[in-house]
Design a protein around this motif. Structure first.
Motif, PDB file in Angstrom:
ATOM      1  N   VAL A  31       0.863  -1.203   0.077  1.00 55.46           N
ATOM      2  CA  VAL A  31      -0.035   0.010  -0.037  1.00 55.46           C
ATOM      3  C   VAL A  31       0.981   1.107   0.003  1.00 55.46           C
ATOM      4  O   VAL A  31       1.699   1.560   0.924  1.00 55.46           O
ATOM      5  CB  VAL A  31      -0.932   0.135   1.078  1.00 55.46           C
ATOM      6  N   CYS A  32       0.766   2.168  -0.920  1.00 53.33           N
ATOM      7  CA  CYS A  32       1.330   3.258  -1.260  1.00 53.33           C
ATOM      8  C   CYS A  32       1.031   4.491  -0.116  1.00 53.33           C
ATOM      9  O   CYS A  32      -0.140   4.293   0.090  1.00 53.33           O
ATOM     10  CB  CYS A  32       1.493   3.895  -2.633  1.00 53.33           C
ATOM     11  N   GLY A  33       1.975   5.029   0.395  1.00 52.18           N
ATOM     12  CA  GLY A  33       1.798   5.897   1.110  1.00 52.18           C
ATOM     13  C   GLY A  33       0.557   7.110   0.808  1.00 52.18           C
ATOM     14  O   GLY A  33       0.007   7.547   1.514  1.00 52.18           O
ATOM     15  N   THR A  62       9.990   1.112  -0.221  1.00 53.04           N
ATOM     16  CA  THR A  62       9.819   2.314  -0.841  1.00 53.04           C
ATOM     17  C   THR A  62       8.894   2.152  -1.980  1.00 53.04           C
ATOM     18  O   THR A  62       9.213   1.371  -2.778  1.00 53.04           O
ATOM     19  CB  THR A  62      11.098   2.802  -1.139  1.00 53.04           C
ATOM     20  N   CYS A  63       7.966   3.090  -2.253  1.00 54.58           N
ATOM     21  CA  CYS A  63       7.062   2.778  -3.444  1.00 54.58           C
ATOM     22  C   CYS A  63       7.934   2.831  -4.751  1.00 54.58           C
ATOM     23  O   CYS A  63       8.643   3.876  -5.160  1.00 54.58           O
ATOM     24  CB  CYS A  63       6.048   3.750  -3.590  1.00 54.58           C
ATOM     25  N   SER A  64       7.728   1.798  -5.520  1.00 56.08           N
ATOM     26  CA  SER A  64       8.350   1.579  -6.802  1.00 56.08           C
ATOM     27  C   SER A  64       7.534   1.501  -7.914  1.00 56.08           C
ATOM     28  O   SER A  64       7.662   0.996  -9.094  1.00 56.08           O
ATOM     29  CB  SER A  64       9.395   0.408  -6.609  1.00 56.08           C
ATOM     30  N   LEU A  67       3.705   3.839 -12.143  1.00 54.52           N
ATOM     31  CA  LEU A  67       2.454   4.581 -12.521  1.00 54.52           C
ATOM     32  C   LEU A  67       2.364   5.757 -11.558  1.00 54.52           C
ATOM     33  O   LEU A  67       1.718   6.814 -11.959  1.00 54.52           O
ATOM     34  CB  LEU A  67       1.450   3.834 -12.794  1.00 54.52           C
ATOM     35  N   HIS A  68       3.103   5.702 -10.351  1.00 51.74           N
ATOM     36  CA  HIS A  68       3.015   6.744  -9.521  1.00 51.74           C
ATOM     37  C   HIS A  68       3.953   7.927  -9.843  1.00 51.74           C
ATOM     38  O   HIS A  68       5.035   7.419 -10.087  1.00 51.74           O
ATOM     39  CB  HIS A  68       3.142   6.187  -8.096  1.00 51.74           C
ATOM     40  N   HIS A  69       3.606   8.902  -9.836  1.00 51.40           N
ATOM     41  CA  HIS A  69       4.731  10.144 -10.111  1.00 51.40           C
ATOM     42  C   HIS A  69       4.828  10.899  -8.944  1.00 51.40           C
ATOM     43  O   HIS A  69       4.576  12.113  -8.736  1.00 51.40           O
ATOM     44  CB  HIS A  69       4.522  10.822 -11.612  1.00 51.40           C
ATOM     45  N   HIS A  70       5.771  10.472  -7.698  1.00 56.28           N
ATOM     46  CA  HIS A  70       5.955  11.128  -6.640  1.00 56.28           C
ATOM     47  C   HIS A  70       7.103  12.012  -6.834  1.00 56.28           C
ATOM     48  O   HIS A  70       7.859  11.922  -7.562  1.00 56.28           O
ATOM     49  CB  HIS A  70       6.310   9.937  -5.473  1.00 56.28           C
ATOM     50  N   ASP A  71       6.901  13.213  -6.247  1.00 54.98           N
ATOM     51  CA  ASP A  71       7.850  14.123  -6.289  1.00 54.98           C
ATOM     52  C   ASP A  71       9.090  13.715  -5.636  1.00 54.98           C
ATOM     53  O   ASP A  71      10.311  13.960  -5.875  1.00 54.98           O
ATOM     54  CB  ASP A  71       7.482  15.539  -5.540  1.00 54.98           C
ATOM     55  N   SER A  73      10.813  10.178  -2.912  1.00 52.40           N
ATOM     56  CA  SER A  73      10.270   8.729  -2.336  1.00 52.40           C
ATOM     57  C   SER A  73       9.399   8.830  -1.430  1.00 52.40           C
ATOM     58  O   SER A  73       9.288   9.470  -0.435  1.00 52.40           O
ATOM     59  CB  SER A  73      11.604   8.222  -2.167  1.00 52.40           C
ATOM     60  N   ILE A  74       8.585   7.847  -1.543  1.00 52.86           N
ATOM     61  CA  ILE A  74       7.264   7.655  -0.624  1.00 52.86           C
ATOM     62  C   ILE A  74       7.434   6.172  -0.148  1.00 52.86           C
ATOM     63  O   ILE A  74       7.570   5.436  -1.005  1.00 52.86           O
ATOM     64  CB  ILE A  74       6.016   8.352  -1.312  1.00 52.86           C
ATOM     65  N   GLY A  75       7.066   6.155   1.236  1.00 52.99           N
ATOM     66  CA  GLY A  75       6.937   4.779   1.628  1.00 52.99           C
ATOM     67  C   GLY A  75       5.965   3.948   1.277  1.00 52.99           C
ATOM     68  O   GLY A  75       4.625   4.410   0.657  1.00 52.99           O
TER      69      GLY A  75
HETATM   70 ZN   LIG Z   1       3.325   5.365  -4.917  1.00 59.06          ZN
END
Ligand SMILES: [Zn+2]
Length: 89
Positions: A31-33, A62-64, A67-71, A73-75
């Motif tokens: 589950v992405c943050g 860490t979310c890999s 399709l997510h474009h985080h600014d 790195s997010i847990g």
């Molecule tokens: Zn993510």
């Protein structure tokens, strides 16, 4: 947004309870943050840390997801059903 998240927004009392339910009902998926932010759990990172300290079998990474474009790195977190926690939930 999943049905569980919508339900938790209405019924989950504390952020810690909502984090627990979201992870448990994800059924072993990461589950992405961002999903926690979407579920109005801005302190998800600290809450997951608390749950791990209490013995819940939660894995952190860490979310890999490409399709997510985080600014930044997010847990990403998952309930690890293969891991033996010290708490029966
Ligand atoms: Zn993510």
């Amino acid at each position: 947004m999943s049905r569980e998240l919508i339900k938790l927004k209405k019924e989950g009392k504390t952020q810690k309870e909502r984090v627990t339910y979201v992870l448990f009902f994800a059924d072993g998926a990461w589950v992405c943050g961002e999903a926690f932010l979407g579920g109005y759990i801005p302190t998800y990172s600290q809450r997951v840390g608390d749950l791990i300290k209490e013995g819940f079998p939660i894995a952190r990474s860490t979310c890999s997801n490409k399709l997510h474009h985080h600014d930044s790195s997010i847990g990403s977190y998952k309930w690890d059903f293969s891991m033996k926690g010290t708490v029966n939930a």
